[in-house]
Design an enzyme around this catalytic site. Structure first.
Site, mmCIF file in Angstrom:
data_model
loop_
_atom_site.group_PDB
_atom_site.id
_atom_site.type_symbol
_atom_site.label_atom_id
_atom_site.label_comp_id
_atom_site.label_asym_id
_atom_site.label_seq_id
_atom_site.Cartn_x
_atom_site.Cartn_y
_atom_site.Cartn_z
ATOM 1 N N LYS A 274 0.730 -1.231 -0.027
ATOM 2 C CA LYS A 274 -0.035 -0.020 0.024
ATOM 3 C C LYS A 274 0.815 1.312 -0.003
ATOM 4 O O LYS A 274 2.151 1.298 0.515
ATOM 5 C CB LYS A 274 -0.766 0.126 1.367
ATOM 6 C CG LYS A 274 -2.107 -1.130 1.197
ATOM 7 C CD LYS A 274 -2.725 -0.877 2.543
ATOM 8 C CE LYS A 274 -4.073 -1.762 2.559
ATOM 9 N NZ LYS A 274 -5.055 -1.734 1.530
ATOM 10 N N ARG A 348 -10.485 -11.188 1.539
ATOM 11 C CA ARG A 348 -11.413 -12.411 0.965
ATOM 12 C C ARG A 348 -10.621 -13.872 0.954
ATOM 13 O O ARG A 348 -11.344 -14.764 0.877
ATOM 14 C CB ARG A 348 -11.830 -11.983 -0.417
ATOM 15 C CG ARG A 348 -10.657 -11.723 -1.772
ATOM 16 C CD ARG A 348 -11.260 -11.112 -2.696
ATOM 17 N NE ARG A 348 -11.078 -9.472 -2.262
ATOM 18 C CZ ARG A 348 -11.648 -8.552 -3.171
ATOM 19 N NH1 ARG A 348 -12.080 -9.177 -4.348
ATOM 20 N NH2 ARG A 348 -11.791 -7.288 -2.734
HETATM 21 N N1 BES Z 1 -8.038 -3.626 4.177
HETATM 22 C C1 BES Z 1 -8.233 -3.177 2.909
HETATM 23 C C2 BES Z 1 -9.679 -2.329 2.477
HETATM 24 C C3 BES Z 1 -9.700 -1.146 3.530
HETATM 25 C C4 BES Z 1 -9.683 0.270 2.797
HETATM 26 C C5 BES Z 1 -10.200 -1.190 4.732
HETATM 27 C C6 BES Z 1 -9.646 1.330 3.351
HETATM 28 C C7 BES Z 1 -10.397 0.298 5.171
HETATM 29 C C8 BES Z 1 -9.854 1.447 4.662
HETATM 30 C C9 BES Z 1 -8.303 -4.445 1.886
HETATM 31 O O1 BES Z 1 -7.526 -5.571 2.119
HETATM 32 C C10 BES Z 1 -7.823 -3.911 0.566
HETATM 33 O O2 BES Z 1 -6.522 -3.601 0.443
HETATM 34 N N2 BES Z 1 -8.598 -3.933 -0.420
HETATM 35 C C11 BES Z 1 -8.192 -3.692 -1.946
HETATM 36 C C12 BES Z 1 -9.095 -4.658 -2.778
HETATM 37 C C13 BES Z 1 -8.704 -4.403 -4.162
HETATM 38 C C14 BES Z 1 -7.072 -4.553 -4.447
HETATM 39 C C15 BES Z 1 -9.369 -5.159 -5.243
HETATM 40 C C16 BES Z 1 -8.706 -2.246 -1.990
HETATM 41 O O3 BES Z 1 -9.787 -1.898 -1.733
HETATM 42 O O4 BES Z 1 -8.030 -1.429 -2.707
HETATM 43 ZN ZN ZN Z 2 -5.439 -5.423 1.533
#
Ligand code: BES
Ligand code: ZN
Ligand code: ZN
Length: 496
Positions: A274, A348
């Site tokens: 990230k 997931r």
């Molecule tokens: N934990 C994150 C989602 C999240 C984002 C939670 C902001 C709380 C605040 C999750 O694991 C993630 O990174 N999701 C990705 C999915 C994508 C790669 C399809 C996202 O939302 O960018």
């Molecule tokens: Zn994630």
């Protein structure tokens, strides 16, 4: 906090502060017995407008001050109970418990016992703060030491004790979930989260906790959870907290409910790391798991007659040398193979194995709660969670539980067009959809593959409301414990 009831004439009440909520109206809606206590001129400017607060100092009697809070005229979108909760919380926050350890709340004959629960609940929720790691506690809010409920409807006397107990249980469960979400990842590893579950079970004979370590998970082929855990030096855990009521409901047709909560104690994104500005909050990525554990604690203490299995697949998502790499294919507990197109869509993966484990209990309902997608925050902000599922009556119950508790949801669709987003060319399913195109729905389309077709299932994406960027009337900045109240309400409904 000691809670008592007071049903004698107001003139004889001894308290440092009396909170009164007042509806807006032309002829001031102030109850006569309150008007009698305050000098006429003092409240001239007070109209009961939404969020208006006025503190007056009675010239006679033994109430030090009266805090009037406006409820507004009720014409907005918020329900009457929600307006009451917010006004209560606002009034409570006006009084710092350091100056005012004893407060009283004027209920003025309100008929429903839920108002009593809500009033006390607000005193517990609105004064929450997280300061576990600070050595100086100066200038921090402290809780009230005593709370008096004034002028209850006499008919309610039997229900009052139950309402007070309920508020204490729910308030401490929500605050427990907040604490867990706020706790930094070095102080809440998967193993420490498992120990929280076993401590809960130690306190309640109707709760049983188990946690499977990686050796156990390997033996049992939890391939997707283990895959996420590979990049971290912390050990993954599959936490199960089971609640078996002493007395099961005779009327209810619902036997068992499985709750699966995402337990990523830190989400760095893995090899799909990230960006810096989004990473520091990612200790909150176990909010779904925290809500599941706190809910189990509450329903056990409230002895709700329904069998519930809480499951929390817990791990860090880190980019260590052994980490899962984009393009890898892993075999899940259910036997389905997964193409890991993005290691940041790890929630997931662990939920897939959590759902497979849930299925082994043959539950009548499956719910999963997860901070799954940033897209849910883009769509609904911090105000609502997204909900998606395969059974409209269950989704309607969830919506109703949200409306009743103020933990609101909004339903998104799931159909074959969206299901096609997670088709993989190399495996049974792919862990992302079309990137930045219905990400929240693609997450649900993926999870649905791990749920039996004939079991009512709902997925709640709480990425928005799980953690707030600013404080509100009764929630703090940071972890909110969002979902605990909704789940308790839903389970209570299903148990009837
Ligand atoms: N934990 C994150 C989602 C999240 C984002 C939670 C902001 C709380 C605040 C999750 O694991 C993630 O990174 N999701 C990705 C999915 C994508 C790669 C399809 C996202 O939302 O960018
Ligand atoms: Zn994630
Ligand atoms: Zn995540």
């Amino acid at each position: 906090m000691k809670t008592t009831c007071f049903n004698k004439p107001l003139g004889t009440l001894v308290t440092q502060a009396l909170l009164v909520t007042v509806p807006e109206g032309k002829d001031k809606q102030l109850p006569r017995e309150i008007v009698d206590l305050i000098p006429n001129a003092a409240h001239q400017s007070f109209t009961g407008k939404l969020d208006q607060v006025l503190t007056v100092f009675p010239a006679t009697g033994s109430i030090d001050r009266i805090v009037l809070v406006g409820l507004g005229d009720g014409s907005g979108s918020r329900s009457a109970v929600e307006l009451f909760r917010r006004a209560m919380a606002l009034g409570i926050k006006q009084l710092t418990a350091r100056d005012c350890p004893d407060i009283a709340i004027y209920l003025g004959g309100l008929f429903e016992s839920s108002y009593i629960t809500d009033a006390v609940l607000m005193a517990l929720l609105a004064t929450y703060h997280y300061s576990a790691h600070r050595s100086t506690k100066e200038n921090e809010p402290v809780g009230f030491s005593s709370l008096t409920l004034v002028a209850l409807n006499a008919k309610l006397s039997g229900a009052v004790d139950r309402a007070l107990h309920e508020a204490a249980v729910i308030g401490s469960a929500v605050n427990q979930a907040r604490d867990l979400v706020n706790r930094p990842s070095n102080l809440l590893t998967p193993i420490l989260l498992a120990s929280v579950a076993s401590e809960l079970a130690d306190c309640e004979p109707t709760l049983t906790a188990t946690a499977w370590s990686e050796a156990e998970l390997r033996k049992r082929k939890f391939g997707a959870l283990l895959a996420v855990s590979r990049g971290s030096s912390e050990e993954a855990q599959l936490i199960t907290l089971e609640y078996r009521p002493k007395v099961e409901s005779r009327k209810s047709k619902v036997g068992t409910v499985a709750l699966v909560g995402k337990g990523i104690t830190f989400d760095s994104g893995g090899i799909n790391l990230k960006p810096s500005q989004h990473i520091a909050d990612m200790h909150m990525d176990m909010a779904g798991g925290a809500v599941v554990l706190a809910t189990l604690q509450a329903i056990a203490e409230l002895a709700i007659p329904i069998h519930v299995i809480g499951i929390v697949p817990a791990t860090e998502n880190m980019p260590g040398g052994a980490a899962l790499k984009p393009g890898d294919v892993v075999t899940s507990k259910a036997g389905l193979t997964i193409e890991v197109a993005d290691t940041d869509a790890e929630g997931r993966l662990v939920l897939a194995d959590g759902l497979a484990h849930a299925t082994s209990f043959k539950p009548d309902y499956i719910l999963d709660l997860a901070t799954l997608t940033g897209a849910a925050v883009v769509a609904l902000g911090e105000e609502r969670a997204a909900v998606i599922g395969n059974d409209q009556p269950l989704l309607d119950h969830i919506n109703a539980a949200g409306e009743a508790t103020g933990e609101l949801v909004w339903q998104l669709p799931l159909d074959d067009d969206y299901r096609s987003h997670v088709k993989s060319e190399v495996a049974d399913v792919k862990n992302i959809g079309k990137r930045r195109s219905a990400d929240t729905i693609a997450g649900a389309a993926f999870l649905e593959k791990f749920v039996p077709k004939d079991t009512p299932w709902a997925h709640i994406d709480l990425a928005g409301p799980a953690m707030r960027s600013e404080s509100g009337p009764y929630w703090p900045k940071g972890g909110t414990g969002w979902g605990v109240q909704l789940l308790i309400e839903l389970l209570r409904h299903l148990s009837r």
